[in-house]
Design a protein around this motif. Structure first.
Motif, mmCIF file in Angstrom:
data_model
loop_
_atom_site.group_PDB
_atom_site.id
_atom_site.type_symbol
_atom_site.label_atom_id
_atom_site.label_comp_id
_atom_site.label_asym_id
_atom_site.label_seq_id
_atom_site.Cartn_x
_atom_site.Cartn_y
_atom_site.Cartn_z
ATOM 1 N N GLU A 48 0.958 -5.128 11.609
ATOM 2 C CA GLU A 48 2.380 -4.817 11.950
ATOM 3 C C GLU A 48 3.087 -4.871 10.661
ATOM 4 O O GLU A 48 2.772 -5.529 9.369
ATOM 5 C CB GLU A 48 3.345 -6.046 12.270
ATOM 6 N N VAL A 49 4.146 -4.549 9.551
ATOM 7 C CA VAL A 49 3.583 -4.145 8.818
ATOM 8 C C VAL A 49 5.601 -4.661 8.530
ATOM 9 O O VAL A 49 6.475 -3.912 9.108
ATOM 10 C CB VAL A 49 3.300 -2.688 7.707
ATOM 11 N N VAL A 92 0.842 -7.426 2.684
ATOM 12 C CA VAL A 92 0.307 -6.361 3.886
ATOM 13 C C VAL A 92 -1.410 -6.738 4.077
ATOM 14 O O VAL A 92 -1.904 -6.928 4.738
ATOM 15 C CB VAL A 92 0.573 -5.032 3.763
ATOM 16 N N PHE A 93 -1.875 -6.405 2.940
ATOM 17 C CA PHE A 93 -3.459 -6.378 2.899
ATOM 18 C C PHE A 93 -3.880 -7.501 1.400
ATOM 19 O O PHE A 93 -3.265 -7.056 0.246
ATOM 20 C CB PHE A 93 -4.008 -4.582 2.262
ATOM 21 N N ARG A 141 4.279 0.188 12.584
ATOM 22 C CA ARG A 141 2.481 -0.799 12.657
ATOM 23 C C ARG A 141 2.516 0.085 11.921
ATOM 24 O O ARG A 141 2.713 1.275 11.066
ATOM 25 C CB ARG A 141 2.529 0.173 13.909
ATOM 26 N N LEU A 142 1.135 0.161 10.924
ATOM 27 C CA LEU A 142 0.471 1.120 10.178
ATOM 28 C C LEU A 142 0.776 1.960 10.334
ATOM 29 O O LEU A 142 -0.108 2.814 10.087
ATOM 30 C CB LEU A 142 -0.786 -0.020 9.081
ATOM 31 N N GLU A 181 5.475 2.486 -0.466
ATOM 32 C CA GLU A 181 6.362 0.796 -0.504
ATOM 33 C C GLU A 181 6.115 0.005 0.590
ATOM 34 O O GLU A 181 5.934 -1.296 -0.368
ATOM 35 C CB GLU A 181 7.535 1.476 -1.523
ATOM 36 N N ARG A 182 6.287 0.181 1.655
ATOM 37 C CA ARG A 182 5.480 -1.067 3.039
ATOM 38 C C ARG A 182 4.498 -1.013 2.521
ATOM 39 O O ARG A 182 4.127 -2.394 2.447
ATOM 40 C CB ARG A 182 6.203 -0.243 3.543
ATOM 41 N N ILE A 183 3.298 -0.371 1.735
ATOM 42 C CA ILE A 183 2.226 -0.510 2.880
ATOM 43 C C ILE A 183 1.311 -1.613 1.275
ATOM 44 O O ILE A 183 -0.111 -2.150 1.803
ATOM 45 C CB ILE A 183 1.470 0.604 3.130
ATOM 46 N N ALA A 184 2.735 -0.842 0.187
ATOM 47 C CA ALA A 184 1.746 -1.604 -0.899
ATOM 48 C C ALA A 184 2.248 -3.122 -1.493
ATOM 49 O O ALA A 184 1.912 -3.355 -2.271
ATOM 50 C CB ALA A 184 2.546 -0.633 -1.982
#
Length: 106
Positions: A100-101, A41-42, A3-4, A34-37
Motif C-alpha cells: 500500500e502506497v 515507501v521503499f 497498491r504498488l 512522485e508517490r513511489i519515490a
C-alpha cells in the motif's frame, strides 16, 4: 490506499550477478513516480523484513528522469546454492505488488 501494482507499469526482480538481487519499479506516469519515490515507501527496513537483508547494505536509487526506483542488496544465499529457491531472482518481487502506497505528504 493504492497498491504498488496500480502505480507501476513494471515491477520486476532479477539477479545483479550471483551475489546481488535488484528490483525495478517503473511508474506509470509522473504522479505515480512522485508517490513511489517517497522515502517512506521503499525503505531499507522494508527489504530487511521481507528478505532478511542487512539494512546497512540496501541501496535505494530514485531515477527521476526514468520515473523509476531501483533497490539492490546482497542475496541471502549465492545464486545456485542448494538452498536457493529462485536461481534467477525473478520471483522475488511478488510480496511487493500489494504494498500500500500512501498519498504524498504536502
Amino acid at each position: 490506499m493504492t497498491r504498488l501494482l496500480d502505480l507501476c507499469s513494471l515491477i520486476r526482480s532479477k539477479n545483479a550477478g550471483p551475489f546481488w538481487l535488484t528490483f525495478d519499479f517503473v511508474a506509470r506516469d509522473q504522479a505515480s513516480f512522485e508517490r513511489i519515490a517517497q522515502p517512506s515507501v521503499f525503505t531499507p527496513q522494508l527489504f530487511a523484513e521481507l528478505y532478511g537483508a542487512d539494512p546497512a547494505h540496501i541501496l535505494i536509487v530514485r531515477h527521476e528522469r526514468a520515473q523509476a526506483v531501483k533497490v539492490s542488496f546482497p542475496r541471502p544465499v549465492r545464486q545456485g546454492d542448494l538452498t536457493d529457491s529462485d536461481s534467477y531472482g525473478g520471483q522475488q518481487y511478488a510480496p511487493l505488488v500489494d504494498l500500500e502506497v500512501p498519498e504524498p505528504v504536502g
